[in-house]
Design a protein around this motif. Sequence first.
Motif, PDB file in Angstrom:
ATOM      1  N   UNK A 136      -4.403  24.020  40.304  1.00 33.23           N
ATOM      2  CA  UNK A 136      -3.450  24.251  41.386  1.00 33.23           C
ATOM      3  C   UNK A 136      -4.129  24.011  42.730  1.00 33.23           C
ATOM      4  N   UNK A 137      -5.359  24.508  42.871  1.00 32.93           N
ATOM      5  CA  UNK A 137      -6.142  24.275  44.083  1.00 32.93           C
ATOM      6  C   UNK A 137      -6.312  22.771  44.325  1.00 32.93           C
ATOM      7  N   UNK A 138      -6.590  22.039  43.284  1.00 39.75           N
ATOM      8  CA  UNK A 138      -6.742  20.585  43.376  1.00 39.75           C
ATOM      9  C   UNK A 138      -5.446  19.932  43.846  1.00 39.75           C
ATOM     10  N   UNK A 139      -4.316  20.344  43.255  1.00 37.67           N
ATOM     11  CA  UNK A 139      -3.021  19.770  43.659  1.00 37.67           C
ATOM     12  C   UNK A 139      -2.714  20.047  45.123  1.00 37.67           C
ATOM     13  N   UNK A 140      -3.217  21.177  45.640  1.00 37.46           N
ATOM     14  CA  UNK A 140      -2.976  21.531  47.040  1.00 37.46           C
ATOM     15  C   UNK A 140      -3.993  20.886  47.983  1.00 37.46           C
TER      16      UNK A 140
END
Length: 135
Positions: free
Chosen positions: A22-26
């Motif tokens: 999720x951090x990567x997607x953000x």
Amino acid sequence: MDPDVKPSNGVDPTVPSIARVYDYWLGGKDNFAADREMGDRVKAVVPEIPLMAYHNRLFMRRVVRFLAGEAGIGRFLDLGAGLPTMENVHEVAQKARPESEVVYVDNDHYKSSCVHAYRARRHSPNIPPGRCPAR
């Protein structure tokens, strides 16, 4: 990865974590190659997933801003908090109601260590210290 945050015991950087994906997607930096690979695999099936993650964050901000501001709520419990990122619950709440308090709870020790490092860097007194494994 944030150089100030070291993976705690039990974190295997070769195993993806949904919080780090999720951090990567953000567009965050608190993720490993395995997380980026998993994020890309999901994105191949659901190309709009980074946009969905972004809109999820926007929704959280609107809700917290309303609850802290208009509804006058001053205490928040963030279950499954994930990794600290831009405009976390306490930041949004404290803009609307400076005395707001937030407790972040997650069962992932790595995420807990990130919250502690974030708290230390930001000198955020209204984020209580401690880890609450939620299982």
